[in-house]
Design a protein around this motif. Structure first.
Motif, PDB file in Angstrom:
ATOM      1  N   GLY A  25     -44.826  28.387   2.076  1.00 44.38           N
ATOM      2  CA  GLY A  25     -44.666  27.315   3.052  1.00 44.38           C
ATOM      3  C   GLY A  25     -43.519  26.361   2.764  1.00 44.38           C
ATOM      4  N   LYS A  26     -42.718  26.634   1.727  1.00 50.75           N
ATOM      5  CA  LYS A  26     -41.594  25.766   1.379  1.00 50.75           C
ATOM      6  C   LYS A  26     -40.281  26.542   1.514  1.00 50.75           C
ATOM      7  CE  LYS A  26     -44.132  22.964  -1.973  1.00 50.75           C
ATOM      8  NZ  LYS A  26     -44.177  22.523  -3.372  1.00 50.75           N
ATOM      9  N   GLU A  27     -39.271  25.875   2.072  1.00 47.75           N
ATOM     10  CA  GLU A  27     -37.957  26.499   2.197  1.00 47.75           C
ATOM     11  C   GLU A  27     -37.319  26.594   0.818  1.00 47.75           C
ATOM     12  OE1 GLU A  27     -33.668  25.065   3.614  1.00 47.75           O
ATOM     13  OE2 GLU A  27     -35.150  24.990   5.227  1.00 47.75           O
ATOM     14  N   VAL A  28     -36.743  27.766   0.524  1.00 40.65           N
ATOM     15  CA  VAL A  28     -36.016  27.969  -0.723  1.00 40.65           C
ATOM     16  C   VAL A  28     -34.657  28.583  -0.397  1.00 40.65           C
ATOM     17  CG1 VAL A  28     -38.092  28.246  -2.143  1.00 40.65           C
ATOM     18  CG2 VAL A  28     -37.016  30.261  -1.141  1.00 40.65           C
ATOM     19  N   GLY A  29     -33.734  28.449  -1.327  1.00 41.78           N
ATOM     20  CA  GLY A  29     -32.411  29.007  -1.109  1.00 41.78           C
ATOM     21  C   GLY A  29     -31.688  29.238  -2.413  1.00 41.78           C
ATOM     22  N   THR A  30     -30.496  29.781  -2.294  1.00 45.34           N
ATOM     23  CA  THR A  30     -29.670  30.041  -3.461  1.00 45.34           C
ATOM     24  C   THR A  30     -28.830  28.811  -3.782  1.00 45.34           C
ATOM     25  OG1 THR A  30     -27.913  30.957  -2.076  1.00 45.34           O
ATOM     26  CG2 THR A  30     -29.505  32.512  -3.004  1.00 45.34           C
ATOM     27  N   THR A  90     -29.307  19.215   1.297  1.00 45.46           N
ATOM     28  CA  THR A  90     -28.122  18.494   1.759  1.00 45.46           C
ATOM     29  C   THR A  90     -26.934  18.674   0.812  1.00 45.46           C
ATOM     30  OG1 THR A  90     -28.811  16.468   0.631  1.00 45.46           O
ATOM     31  CG2 THR A  90     -29.510  16.744   2.924  1.00 45.46           C
ATOM     32  N   CYS A  91     -27.060  19.640  -0.095  1.00 40.67           N
ATOM     33  CA  CYS A  91     -26.018  19.885  -1.106  1.00 40.67           C
ATOM     34  C   CYS A  91     -25.107  21.038  -0.669  1.00 40.67           C
ATOM     35  CB  CYS A  91     -26.680  20.232  -2.447  1.00 40.67           C
ATOM     36  SG  CYS A  91     -25.495  20.599  -3.759  1.00 40.67           S
ATOM     37  N   GLY A  92     -23.834  20.915  -0.991  1.00 39.69           N
ATOM     38  CA  GLY A  92     -22.865  21.948  -0.658  1.00 39.69           C
ATOM     39  C   GLY A  92     -23.046  23.241  -1.435  1.00 39.69           C
ATOM     40  N   PHE A  93     -23.772  23.205  -2.543  1.00 33.46           N
ATOM     41  CA  PHE A  93     -23.994  24.400  -3.357  1.00 33.46           C
ATOM     42  C   PHE A  93     -25.197  25.216  -2.875  1.00 33.46           C
ATOM     43  CE2 PHE A  93     -22.215  21.502  -6.801  1.00 33.46           C
ATOM     44  CZ  PHE A  93     -20.930  21.989  -6.664  1.00 33.46           C
ATOM     45  N   TYR A  94     -25.967  24.676  -1.938  1.00 36.80           N
ATOM     46  CA  TYR A  94     -27.228  25.286  -1.496  1.00 36.80           C
ATOM     47  C   TYR A  94     -27.035  26.102  -0.223  1.00 36.80           C
ATOM     48  CZ  TYR A  94     -32.049  25.467   0.297  1.00 36.80           C
ATOM     49  OH  TYR A  94     -33.258  25.866   0.789  1.00 36.80           O
ATOM     50  N   ALA A  95     -27.714  27.240  -0.152  1.00 37.35           N
ATOM     51  CA  ALA A  95     -27.735  28.056   1.056  1.00 37.35           C
ATOM     52  C   ALA A  95     -29.159  28.538   1.282  1.00 37.35           C
ATOM     53  CB  ALA A  95     -26.801  29.246   0.915  1.00 37.35           C
ATOM     54  N   LYS A  96     -29.725  28.209   2.447  1.00 37.12           N
ATOM     55  CA  LYS A  96     -31.104  28.591   2.774  1.00 37.12           C
ATOM     56  C   LYS A  96     -31.240  30.109   2.748  1.00 37.12           C
ATOM     57  CE  LYS A  96     -34.573  28.390   6.367  1.00 37.12           C
ATOM     58  NZ  LYS A  96     -34.926  27.915   7.696  1.00 37.12           N
ATOM     59  N   LYS A  97     -32.352  30.574   2.171  1.00 40.13           N
ATOM     60  CA  LYS A  97     -32.574  32.010   2.063  1.00 40.13           C
ATOM     61  C   LYS A  97     -33.871  32.452   2.721  1.00 40.13           C
ATOM     62  CE  LYS A  97     -32.299  35.844  -1.098  1.00 40.13           C
ATOM     63  NZ  LYS A  97     -31.306  36.706  -0.521  1.00 40.13           N
ATOM     64  N   MET A 131     -36.185  37.455  -5.812  1.00 40.09           N
ATOM     65  CA  MET A 131     -35.447  36.608  -6.760  1.00 40.09           C
ATOM     66  C   MET A 131     -36.399  35.571  -7.336  1.00 40.09           C
ATOM     67  SD  MET A 131     -31.842  36.003  -4.745  1.00 40.09           S
ATOM     68  CE  MET A 131     -31.206  34.850  -5.919  1.00 40.09           C
ATOM     69  N   PRO A 132     -36.261  35.286  -8.630  1.00 35.54           N
ATOM     70  CA  PRO A 132     -37.137  34.293  -9.252  1.00 35.54           C
ATOM     71  C   PRO A 132     -36.712  32.869  -8.893  1.00 35.54           C
ATOM     72  CG  PRO A 132     -35.563  35.092 -10.858  1.00 35.54           C
ATOM     73  CD  PRO A 132     -35.355  35.898  -9.603  1.00 35.54           C
ATOM     74  N   MET A 133     -37.646  31.965  -9.019  1.00 30.59           N
ATOM     75  CA  MET A 133     -37.362  30.540  -8.826  1.00 30.59           C
ATOM     76  C   MET A 133     -36.798  29.985 -10.134  1.00 30.59           C
ATOM     77  SD  MET A 133     -38.254  29.905  -5.710  1.00 30.59           S
ATOM     78  CE  MET A 133     -38.066  28.142  -5.724  1.00 30.59           C
ATOM     79  N   VAL A 134     -36.035  28.912 -10.035  1.00 33.17           N
ATOM     80  CA  VAL A 134     -35.515  28.243 -11.226  1.00 33.17           C
ATOM     81  C   VAL A 134     -36.685  27.603 -11.972  1.00 33.17           C
ATOM     82  CG1 VAL A 134     -34.123  26.298 -12.031  1.00 33.17           C
ATOM     83  CG2 VAL A 134     -33.255  27.778 -10.249  1.00 33.17           C
ATOM     84  N   ASP A 135     -36.701  27.800 -13.273  1.00 37.43           N
ATOM     85  CA  ASP A 135     -37.713  27.169 -14.116  1.00 37.43           C
ATOM     86  C   ASP A 135     -37.164  25.810 -14.554  1.00 37.43           C
ATOM     87  OD1 ASP A 135     -39.538  26.356 -16.028  1.00 37.43           O
ATOM     88  OD2 ASP A 135     -39.312  28.141 -17.295  1.00 37.43           O
ATOM     89  N   PRO A 136     -37.858  24.714 -14.229  1.00 42.35           N
ATOM     90  CA  PRO A 136     -37.373  23.386 -14.620  1.00 42.35           C
ATOM     91  C   PRO A 136     -37.186  23.229 -16.129  1.00 42.35           C
ATOM     92  CG  PRO A 136     -39.177  23.190 -13.053  1.00 42.35           C
ATOM     93  CD  PRO A 136     -39.088  24.637 -13.451  1.00 42.35           C
ATOM     94  N   ASN A 137     -37.812  24.098 -16.935  1.00 43.04           N
ATOM     95  CA  ASN A 137     -37.668  24.031 -18.387  1.00 43.04           C
ATOM     96  C   ASN A 137     -36.519  24.889 -18.905  1.00 43.04           C
ATOM     97  OD1 ASN A 137     -39.863  22.261 -18.775  1.00 43.04           O
ATOM     98  ND2 ASN A 137     -41.258  23.976 -18.449  1.00 43.04           N
ATOM     99  N   ASP A 138     -35.827  25.578 -18.008  1.00 43.24           N
ATOM    100  CA  ASP A 138     -34.671  26.385 -18.366  1.00 43.24           C
ATOM    101  C   ASP A 138     -33.568  25.473 -18.913  1.00 43.24           C
ATOM    102  OD1 ASP A 138     -33.120  28.980 -18.087  1.00 43.24           O
ATOM    103  OD2 ASP A 138     -31.880  27.657 -16.846  1.00 43.24           O
ATOM    104  N   PHE A 174     -27.291  27.861 -10.170  1.00 35.53           N
ATOM    105  CA  PHE A 174     -28.318  28.738 -10.741  1.00 35.53           C
ATOM    106  C   PHE A 174     -28.181  30.149 -10.164  1.00 35.53           C
ATOM    107  CE2 PHE A 174     -30.143  24.419 -10.432  1.00 35.53           C
ATOM    108  CZ  PHE A 174     -30.317  24.164 -11.781  1.00 35.53           C
ATOM    109  N   ALA A 175     -27.187  30.890 -10.619  1.00 40.35           N
ATOM    110  CA  ALA A 175     -26.920  32.236 -10.111  1.00 40.35           C
ATOM    111  C   ALA A 175     -28.121  33.157 -10.291  1.00 40.35           C
ATOM    112  CB  ALA A 175     -25.710  32.828 -10.815  1.00 40.35           C
ATOM    113  N   GLY A 176     -28.466  33.870  -9.218  1.00 36.16           N
ATOM    114  CA  GLY A 176     -29.544  34.841  -9.284  1.00 36.16           C
ATOM    115  C   GLY A 176     -30.933  34.251  -9.220  1.00 36.16           C
ATOM    116  N   LYS A 177     -31.033  32.938  -8.981  1.00 36.46           N
ATOM    117  CA  LYS A 177     -32.344  32.278  -8.881  1.00 36.46           C
ATOM    118  C   LYS A 177     -32.377  31.416  -7.627  1.00 36.46           C
ATOM    119  CE  LYS A 177     -32.996  32.248 -13.831  1.00 36.46           C
ATOM    120  NZ  LYS A 177     -33.186  31.457 -15.026  1.00 36.46           N
ATOM    121  N   LEU A 178     -33.583  31.119  -7.190  1.00 39.80           N
ATOM    122  CA  LEU A 178     -33.766  30.287  -6.007  1.00 39.80           C
ATOM    123  C   LEU A 178     -34.213  28.883  -6.389  1.00 39.80           C
ATOM    124  CD1 LEU A 178     -35.658  32.866  -3.752  1.00 39.80           C
ATOM    125  CD2 LEU A 178     -33.253  32.235  -3.631  1.00 39.80           C
TER     126      LEU A 178
END
Length: 126
Positions: free
Chosen positions: A99-104, A87-94, A55-62, A108-112
């Motif tokens: 070396g950095k934790e990412v999640g859904t 610490t957000c209710g919309f976030y789920a660790k993936k 899955m792609p990461m969110v682009d801050p320029n999106d 941002f559907a379909g992106k991390l």
């Protein structure tokens, strides 16, 4: 005085309405519930990426990212006030990337997003 007797024409009119609703209702309900299920799948980010790619990461320029003031490091936004995606209710660790934790994120559907990121839609985890 009100006549409560139903005449023949009124009976068949009511019967046609009930039969019409009964015939159409399953199709309408199936469409509504299946589209809601598909939307939930997309929000969870469980839809498989094309070709099995990561899955792609969110682009801050999106456009969506800009609309919600997304930043990859919450420390760079005074509006974050110490809050971040982890610490957000919309976030789920993936997973962990570089070396950095990412999640859904449901925003941002379909992106991390990075655990350490923040956006204006931040909502305290229950």
């Amino acid at each position: 005085m009100i006549d409560n007797k139903m005449n023949r024409r009124g009976f068949f009119k009511a019967l046609a309405s009930v039969v019409g609703v009964a015939a159409v209702a399953p199709t309408v309900l199936n469409t509504v519930f299946s589209s809601q299920a598909n939307a939930q799948e997309k929000r969870r980010g469980s839809a498989p990426a094309a070709g099995g790619a990561a899955m792609p990461m969110v682009d801050p320029n999106d456009a969506v990212a800009k609309a919600v003031k997304y930043v990859e490091d919450h420390n760079k936004s005074p509006e974050a006030k110490g809050n971040h995606c982890g610490t957000c209710g919309f976030y789920a660790k993936k997973e962990t990337r570089n070396g950095k934790e990412v999640g859904t994120c449901t925003i941002f559907a379909g992106k991390l997003v990075y655990n350490n990121a923040w956006c204006g839609s931040w909502n305290k985890k229950a």
